[in-house]
Design a protein around this motif. Structure first.
Motif, short mmCIF file in Angstrom:
data_model
loop_
_atom_site.label_atom_id
_atom_site.label_comp_id
_atom_site.label_asym_id
_atom_site.label_seq_id
_atom_site.Cartn_x
_atom_site.Cartn_y
_atom_site.Cartn_z
N ALA A 86 0.86 -1.19 0.00
CA ALA A 86 0.00 0.00 0.00
C ALA A 86 0.89 1.23 0.00
O ALA A 86 2.08 1.17 0.33
N TRP A 87 0.29 2.36 -0.35
CA TRP A 87 0.97 3.66 -0.35
C TRP A 87 0.27 4.59 0.63
O TRP A 87 -0.94 4.51 0.81
N ILE A 88 1.05 5.47 1.23
CA ILE A 88 0.51 6.45 2.19
C ILE A 88 0.96 7.83 1.73
O ILE A 88 2.15 8.07 1.53
N VAL A 89 -0.01 8.74 1.61
CA VAL A 89 0.26 10.04 0.98
C VAL A 89 -0.18 11.19 1.87
O VAL A 89 -1.32 11.19 2.36
N ASP A 90 0.69 12.15 2.08
CA ASP A 90 0.30 13.45 2.64
C ASP A 90 0.68 14.50 1.60
O ASP A 90 1.86 14.81 1.43
N TYR A 98 1.71 26.45 5.48
CA TYR A 98 1.55 26.75 4.06
C TYR A 98 0.62 27.94 3.84
O TYR A 98 0.95 28.88 3.09
N VAL A 99 -0.54 27.92 4.49
CA VAL A 99 -1.51 29.00 4.25
C VAL A 99 -1.05 30.31 4.89
O VAL A 99 -1.49 31.39 4.47
N ASP A 100 -0.16 30.25 5.87
CA ASP A 100 0.37 31.45 6.50
C ASP A 100 1.62 31.99 5.79
O ASP A 100 2.21 32.98 6.23
N GLY A 101 2.03 31.32 4.73
CA GLY A 101 3.20 31.77 4.00
C GLY A 101 4.52 31.36 4.63
O GLY A 101 5.57 31.90 4.28
N VAL A 102 4.48 30.39 5.52
CA VAL A 102 5.69 29.88 6.17
C VAL A 102 6.25 28.73 5.33
O VAL A 102 5.50 27.86 4.90
N ARG A 103 7.55 28.71 5.13
CA ARG A 103 8.16 27.79 4.18
C ARG A 103 8.24 26.33 4.66
O ARG A 103 8.69 25.46 3.92
N VAL A 104 7.79 26.07 5.86
CA VAL A 104 7.93 24.72 6.44
C VAL A 104 6.72 23.86 6.07
O VAL A 104 5.75 23.76 6.82
N PHE A 105 6.77 23.24 4.90
CA PHE A 105 5.71 22.35 4.43
C PHE A 105 6.32 21.41 3.40
O PHE A 105 7.39 21.70 2.83
N GLY A 106 5.65 20.30 3.15
CA GLY A 106 6.18 19.38 2.15
C GLY A 106 5.20 18.29 1.81
O GLY A 106 4.12 18.17 2.39
N THR A 107 5.58 17.48 0.83
CA THR A 107 4.80 16.33 0.39
C THR A 107 5.51 15.05 0.80
O THR A 107 6.72 14.91 0.57
N ALA A 108 4.77 14.14 1.43
CA ALA A 108 5.35 12.89 1.91
C ALA A 108 4.63 11.70 1.29
O ALA A 108 3.40 11.69 1.21
N VAL A 109 5.41 10.71 0.88
CA VAL A 109 4.88 9.47 0.30
C VAL A 109 5.64 8.30 0.91
O VAL A 109 6.88 8.32 0.95
N ALA A 110 4.92 7.31 1.39
CA ALA A 110 5.55 6.12 1.95
C ALA A 110 4.94 4.87 1.32
O ALA A 110 3.76 4.85 0.98
N ALA A 111 5.75 3.84 1.20
CA ALA A 111 5.28 2.53 0.76
C ALA A 111 5.38 1.57 1.93
O ALA A 111 6.38 1.55 2.65
N PRO A 117 6.87 -0.33 6.91
CA PRO A 117 7.46 0.58 5.93
C PRO A 117 8.52 -0.10 5.07
O PRO A 117 9.35 -0.86 5.58
N ALA A 118 8.49 0.19 3.78
CA ALA A 118 9.47 -0.36 2.85
C ALA A 118 10.25 0.74 2.13
O ALA A 118 11.39 0.52 1.71
N ALA A 119 9.64 1.92 1.99
CA ALA A 119 10.28 3.02 1.26
C ALA A 119 9.54 4.31 1.60
O ALA A 119 8.40 4.27 2.08
N GLY A 120 10.18 5.43 1.32
CA GLY A 120 9.51 6.70 1.57
C GLY A 120 10.28 7.88 1.02
O GLY A 120 11.48 7.77 0.72
N ALA A 121 9.57 8.99 0.88
CA ALA A 121 10.19 10.24 0.44
C ALA A 121 9.39 11.40 1.01
O ALA A 121 8.16 11.34 1.08
N SER A 122 10.10 12.44 1.41
CA SER A 122 9.47 13.69 1.87
C SER A 122 10.22 14.83 1.22
O SER A 122 11.45 14.94 1.40
N VAL A 123 9.50 15.66 0.49
CA VAL A 123 10.12 16.76 -0.26
C VAL A 123 9.57 18.07 0.25
O VAL A 123 8.34 18.28 0.28
#
Length: 269
Positions: A86-90, A98-111, A117-123
């Motif tokens: 399965a995949w897990i997505v944020d 993000y909505v306040d204009g603060v740069r601390v946000f990202g996209t996360a994907v895990a397998a 857990p087998a794999a993941g990425a957060s950008v």
């Protein structure tokens, strides 16, 4: 195909999917995008969240068309299957930032496979940081990650992670009090996946909550910490799972003190 080769393939796809989602988020950042609320005054969502999740899912479906997808937005599953892949997505972790204009946000994907857990990425596009984790280790911008080596709690910095709702603020207060009386300092960034990645990178010595975390806020980062040499348990001190109560993540050296913090917060009635 071996398990390691399958995990490498999933790592590659996780990186591509997280990068694609983060580009959607970055393009709409500070653009005056409309904001809606979901389950509470601080539980916000934007069209960028939805668009980023759509993009991530499209990338995943290209290579893994049959795998279930667990995600924060839209009609994605909300619980991780116990069996199979399965995949897990944020799509945007740190939406309030993000909505306040603060740069601390990202996209996360895990397998995950059979719930593990087998794999993941957060950008994190506004920080120019891309984390990934797979069978060959955990990395930030291709540099290998390693947790800190601090052994003295009075030199360590800890983050109270996740979000205590308004009816749980006594637990939040207990957690922060327990942190500042045990550790050198406290940080909070409002983006759980970044906070966990920072533990993996040694920028934080620990992150802690007594609550049940959403899998999309946690699984990728937990996998990074473990591959970087750290420890992640639940409130009982057992190995953390996606459905555990409490998340205590550390470099391993300060874990007992951090576990005490989570238990103090949980003991508040």
């Amino acid at each position: 195909m071996s398990d390691a080769d399958d995990a490498r393939r999933r790592t590659e796809v996780a990186v591509r999917a997280a990068s694609a989602g983060s580009e959607i988020a970055a393009d709409a950042f500070r653009s005056g995008i409309a904001v809606e609320t979901k389950d509470g005054k601080t539980d916000v969502v934007t069209q960028a969240d939805r668009d980023a999740q759509t993009t991530v899912v499209e990338v995943l479906r290209e290579r893994f068309p049959e795998d279930p997808i667990v995600g924060e937005e839209a009609d994605a599953l909300k619980q991780v299957p116990d069996t199979g892949p399965a995949w897990i997505v944020d799509p945007i972790d740190g939406t309030n930032n993000y909505v306040d204009g603060v740069r601390v946000f990202g996209t996360a994907v895990a397998a995950v496979v059979d719930g593990e857990p087998a794999a993941g990425a957060s950008v994190f596009p506004a920080l120019d940081d891309a984390y990934r984790v797979g069978p060959d280790g955990a990395f930030r911008n291709d540099d290998p990650l390693s947790v800190s080596d601090r052994t003295d709690p009075e030199t360590a910095t800890v983050c109270p992670t996740f979000w205590w709702d308004y009816d749980e603020r006594d637990q939040y207060a207990a957690a922060t009090r327990a942190i500042v009386t045990r550790f050198a300092d406290m940080r909070r960034f409002g983006c759980a996946q970044l906070e966990l990645a920072m533990v993996a990178a040694g920028a934080l010595d620990g992150a802690v909550t007594n609550l049940v975390m959403n899998p999309w806020d946690s699984v990728a980062g937990v996998h990074m910490i473990r591959e970087a040499g750290g420890t992640v348990t639940d409130l009982a001190g057992d190995r953390w799972r996606h459905d555990s109560t409490g998340l205590v993540a550390s470099n391993g050296e300060i874990h007992d003190e951090l576990l005490a913090v989570a238990r103090e917060a949980a003991a508040v009635e």
